[in-house]
Design a protein around this motif. Structure first.
Motif, PDB file in Angstrom:
ATOM      1  N   SER A   1       0.818  -1.209   0.000  1.00 29.36           N
ATOM      2  CA  SER A   1       0.000   0.000   0.000  1.00 29.36           C
ATOM      3  C   SER A   1       0.855   1.263   0.000  1.00 29.36           C
ATOM      4  N   HIS A   2       2.026   1.186   0.641  1.00 23.88           N
ATOM      5  CA  HIS A   2       2.903   2.361   0.725  1.00 23.88           C
ATOM      6  C   HIS A   2       4.235   2.149   0.016  1.00 23.88           C
ATOM      7  N   GLN A   3       4.327   1.048  -0.735  1.00 22.95           N
ATOM      8  CA  GLN A   3       5.539   0.741  -1.494  1.00 22.95           C
ATOM      9  C   GLN A   3       6.786   0.832  -0.618  1.00 22.95           C
ATOM     10  N   ALA A   4       6.761   0.103   0.505  1.00 18.04           N
ATOM     11  CA  ALA A   4       7.881   0.145   1.443  1.00 18.04           C
ATOM     12  C   ALA A   4       8.193  -1.260   1.946  1.00 18.04           C
ATOM     13  N   PHE A   5       9.487  -1.499   2.200  1.00 22.60           N
ATOM     14  CA  PHE A   5       9.909  -2.769   2.793  1.00 22.60           C
ATOM     15  C   PHE A   5       9.970  -2.589   4.305  1.00 22.60           C
ATOM     16  N   THR A   6       9.129  -3.328   5.014  1.00 20.95           N
ATOM     17  CA  THR A   6       9.115  -3.263   6.467  1.00 20.95           C
ATOM     18  C   THR A   6      10.170  -4.177   7.059  1.00 20.95           C
ATOM     19  N   LEU A   7      10.411  -5.312   6.412  1.00 15.08           N
ATOM     20  CA  LEU A   7      11.358  -6.288   6.936  1.00 15.08           C
ATOM     21  C   LEU A   7      12.051  -6.962   5.770  1.00 15.08           C
ATOM     22  N   ASN A   8      13.361  -7.068   5.864  1.00 13.19           N
ATOM     23  CA  ASN A   8      14.133  -7.691   4.800  1.00 13.19           C
ATOM     24  C   ASN A   8      15.392  -8.268   5.448  1.00 13.19           C
ATOM     25  N   MET A   9      15.261  -9.449   6.071  1.00 16.76           N
ATOM     26  CA  MET A   9      16.360  -9.952   6.879  1.00 16.76           C
ATOM     27  C   MET A   9      16.205 -11.455   7.144  1.00 16.76           C
TER      28      MET A   9
ATOM     29  N   THR B   1       8.262 -24.297  13.358  1.00 19.38           N
ATOM     30  CA  THR B   1       9.300 -23.504  14.015  1.00 19.38           C
ATOM     31  C   THR B   1       8.884 -22.049  13.864  1.00 19.38           C
ATOM     32  N   TYR B   2       8.840 -21.326  14.997  1.00 18.65           N
ATOM     33  CA  TYR B   2       8.371 -19.951  14.972  1.00 18.65           C
ATOM     34  C   TYR B   2       9.544 -18.988  14.971  1.00 18.65           C
ATOM     35  N   TYR B   3       9.343 -17.870  14.257  1.00 19.52           N
ATOM     36  CA  TYR B   3      10.364 -16.834  14.147  1.00 19.52           C
ATOM     37  C   TYR B   3       9.718 -15.512  14.557  1.00 19.52           C
ATOM     38  N   ALA B   4      10.183 -14.971  15.675  1.00 23.79           N
ATOM     39  CA  ALA B   4       9.579 -13.747  16.220  1.00 23.79           C
ATOM     40  C   ALA B   4      10.309 -12.521  15.687  1.00 23.79           C
ATOM     41  N   PHE B   5       9.556 -11.437  15.503  1.00 25.64           N
ATOM     42  CA  PHE B   5      10.140 -10.170  15.088  1.00 25.64           C
ATOM     43  C   PHE B   5      10.640  -9.411  16.312  1.00 25.64           C
ATOM     44  N   GLU B   6      11.592  -8.515  16.114  1.00 20.62           N
ATOM     45  CA  GLU B   6      12.140  -7.748  17.237  1.00 20.62           C
ATOM     46  C   GLU B   6      11.052  -6.914  17.904  1.00 20.62           C
ATOM     47  N   SER B   7      10.135  -6.412  17.125  1.00 21.31           N
ATOM     48  CA  SER B   7       8.982  -5.675  17.662  1.00 21.31           C
ATOM     49  C   SER B   7       7.781  -5.992  16.793  1.00 21.31           C
ATOM     50  N   GLU B   8       6.601  -5.899  17.382  1.00 23.60           N
ATOM     51  CA  GLU B   8       5.392  -6.225  16.642  1.00 23.60           C
ATOM     52  C   GLU B   8       5.206  -5.245  15.490  1.00 23.60           C
ATOM     53  N   ILE B   9       4.629  -5.729  14.400  1.00 26.97           N
ATOM     54  CA  ILE B   9       4.450  -4.933  13.194  1.00 26.97           C
ATOM     55  C   ILE B   9       2.967  -4.638  13.014  1.00 26.97           C
ATOM     56  N   HIS B  10       2.643  -3.358  12.944  1.00 26.25           N
ATOM     57  CA  HIS B  10       1.250  -2.938  12.823  1.00 26.25           C
ATOM     58  C   HIS B  10       0.795  -3.093  11.375  1.00 26.25           C
ATOM     59  N   LEU B  11      -0.216  -3.916  11.155  1.00 27.36           N
ATOM     60  CA  LEU B  11      -0.821  -4.088   9.842  1.00 27.36           C
ATOM     61  C   LEU B  11      -2.158  -3.344   9.860  1.00 27.36           C
ATOM     62  N   GLN B  12      -2.213  -2.204   9.210  1.00 33.49           N
ATOM     63  CA  GLN B  12      -3.394  -1.350   9.292  1.00 33.49           C
ATOM     64  C   GLN B  12      -4.528  -1.864   8.419  1.00 33.49           C
TER      65      GLN B  12
END
Length: 449
Positions: free
Chosen positions: A129-137, A149-160
């Motif tokens: 929607s905003h043409q942005a990369f939120t996570l690339n790692m 197997t679960y992979y947690a993000f460093e902080s929660e990501i808001h999906l509007q």
């Protein structure tokens, strides 16, 4: 023909008071008769915008609340040995998908089947929607469950709400070794997200529309949380939203009846008034005018535009004897829109055939007649202008390219036939200024002031 929305009363009136007010004078001085029509749907969508699947359709999207504010969007089901060898599950492998968010979510982690996690995955999360990369790692595992197997993000990501996201995983494995063991099981309970397209690589134009049948996509599990009280409030407001919307539709209908008593230029088509139905409205109108009227040319424009009819008529005399022609400013080799208002999920090519900008274009009678005769067989794509280009590409009309039919992004020029993306007040303002510059104000000057 002016493409119009039922509730755009001010635009219709502004057009009548400005460039359509010249029709009688044009007939007297140029011996050219023009019959104007405002084309509308015969009914509005009865679902409030807040409760629709998206802004361009008339489909309700039901949300359901549960006691648990955390959710798994989908899960895996182990296949029986007999089912496992079914080759339907081995046709194509996918490692990503896009989804629309129907209620605010906070993404906490993703899960990948244990069989596929012999090495840390490379995760890409893209906000389309905003043409942005939120996570690339690359992520390290945080927890291993029975299946995932679960992979947690460093902080929660808001999906509007209403945003569109692309999640993609690279594992560097031969995934075909594992995919026959599992079948995806999409979780229909909360309906907080809607899967749109599935990906085997990162190219949007290699992706496919998700139908629920093209299995198996990559077995990702998103673990997210949502504000349950906010959702319950939304659900409780549904009846009130429906009541208000119904009252508004009644008001629109009454105003239309009054307007139609004083104006005979409104033509309702058997179509619900949504953007997704514009191509239906177009073909229905063409079928009707071929049946009911005699004419030589059809001009199509939108209700946010000004047309200089005098210039168009004078220029038309240069090639009016040409048959099967389409005169406009054509977009050529335009890439298909995958997402957004103009998203096209059904046309199988990556570029559109030539189609004219929606601000204005003119077609010979023979082309309108061809569409009218074949209307029952034409497929309706997203948008009326692109659909028209796809339909007519099959008979290769005579394209007459003319930049005087301006497109939305063009800088206004005195020589242009059209100007668009104007509010009702701007239609009057620009029309008045243009005539003032020519020192030939029409008799309705007082109205505009």
């Amino acid at each position: 023909m002016v493409f119009n929305h039922r509730e755009n009363f001010e635009n219709r009136q502004a057009i009548r008071q400005t460039w359509l007010n010249e029709l009688e004078l044009i007939h007297e001085t140029m011996n050219f008769t023009i019959q104007p029509f405002f084309i509308i749907g015969n009914k509005d969508c009865d679902i409030p915008s807040e409760l629709r699947r998206d802004a361009n359709s008339c489909t309700r999207w039901e949300l359901n609340a549960t006691e648990d504010s955390k959710l798994e969007v989908h899960s895996l089901v182990k296949l029986e040995e007999r089912t496992r060898i079914n080759q339907n599950y081995l046709k194509k492998l996918y490692n990503g998908y896009t989804f629309r968010v129907h209620h605010d979510l906070f993404l906490l982690k993703i899960g990948i089947p244990k069989e596929l996690t012999t090495q840390s995955p490379y995760i890409l999360l893209r906000d389309i929607s905003h043409q942005a990369f939120t996570l690339n790692m690359t992520l390290e595992p945080s927890k291993t469950g029975e299946k995932f197997t679960y992979y947690a993000f460093e902080s929660e990501i808001h999906l509007q709400k209403n945003s569109i996201w692309h999640i993609h995983v690279e594992l560097g494995e031969d995934w075909s070794l594992f995919h026959s063991n599992w079948k995806i099981n999409w979780n229909p309970n909360l309906r907080l997200i809607e899967i749109l397209r599935i990906y085997s690589d990162l190219n949007d134009y290699h992706s496919e529309g998700f139908t629920g049948e093209n299995l198996p996509p990559i077995d990702l599990v998103m673990r997210a949380k949502y504000d349950r009280s906010q959702m319950l409030n939304h659900l409780n407001m549904s009846s009130e939203l429906l009541r208000r919307h119904s009252e508004n539709l009644i008001e629109i209908e009454e105003k239309l009846k009054i307007e139609s008593q004083f104006n005979s230029d409104i033509i309702p088509m058997d179509s619900i008034e949504t953007y997704n139905n514009l191509s239906w409205k177009l073909s229905l109108f063409m079928k009707r005018i071929v049946q009911d009227f005699e004419f030589d040319y059809l001009i199509k424009t939108d209700d946010d535009c000004i047309l200089d009819l005098r210039k168009i008529i004078i220029a038309l005399k240069d090639f009016y004897k040409t048959s099967d022609f389409w005169w406009g400013n054509f977009r050529k080799n335009l890439l298909i829109q995958i997402y957004g208002k103009w998203a096209e999920s059904d046309y199988p090519c990556s570029v559109y055939p030539n189609f004219a900008c929606g601000s204005g274009h003119l077609m010979s009678y023979s082309l309108v007649q061809w569409i009218a005769r074949n209307s029952e067989f034409l497929y309706h794509f997203q948008g009326e202008d692109t659909s028209l280009g796809i339909w007519l590409a099959s008979i290769l009309p005579g394209y007459i390219q003319d930049q005087r039919w301006s497109c939305a992004e063009d800088i206004p020029h005195p020589g242009h036939f059209s100007r668009c993306q104007l509010r009702a007040s701007e239609i009057k303002e620009y029309y008045y200024l243009e005539h003032e510059e020519k020192n030939s104000l029409p008799p309705f000057r007082k109205i505009l002031r």
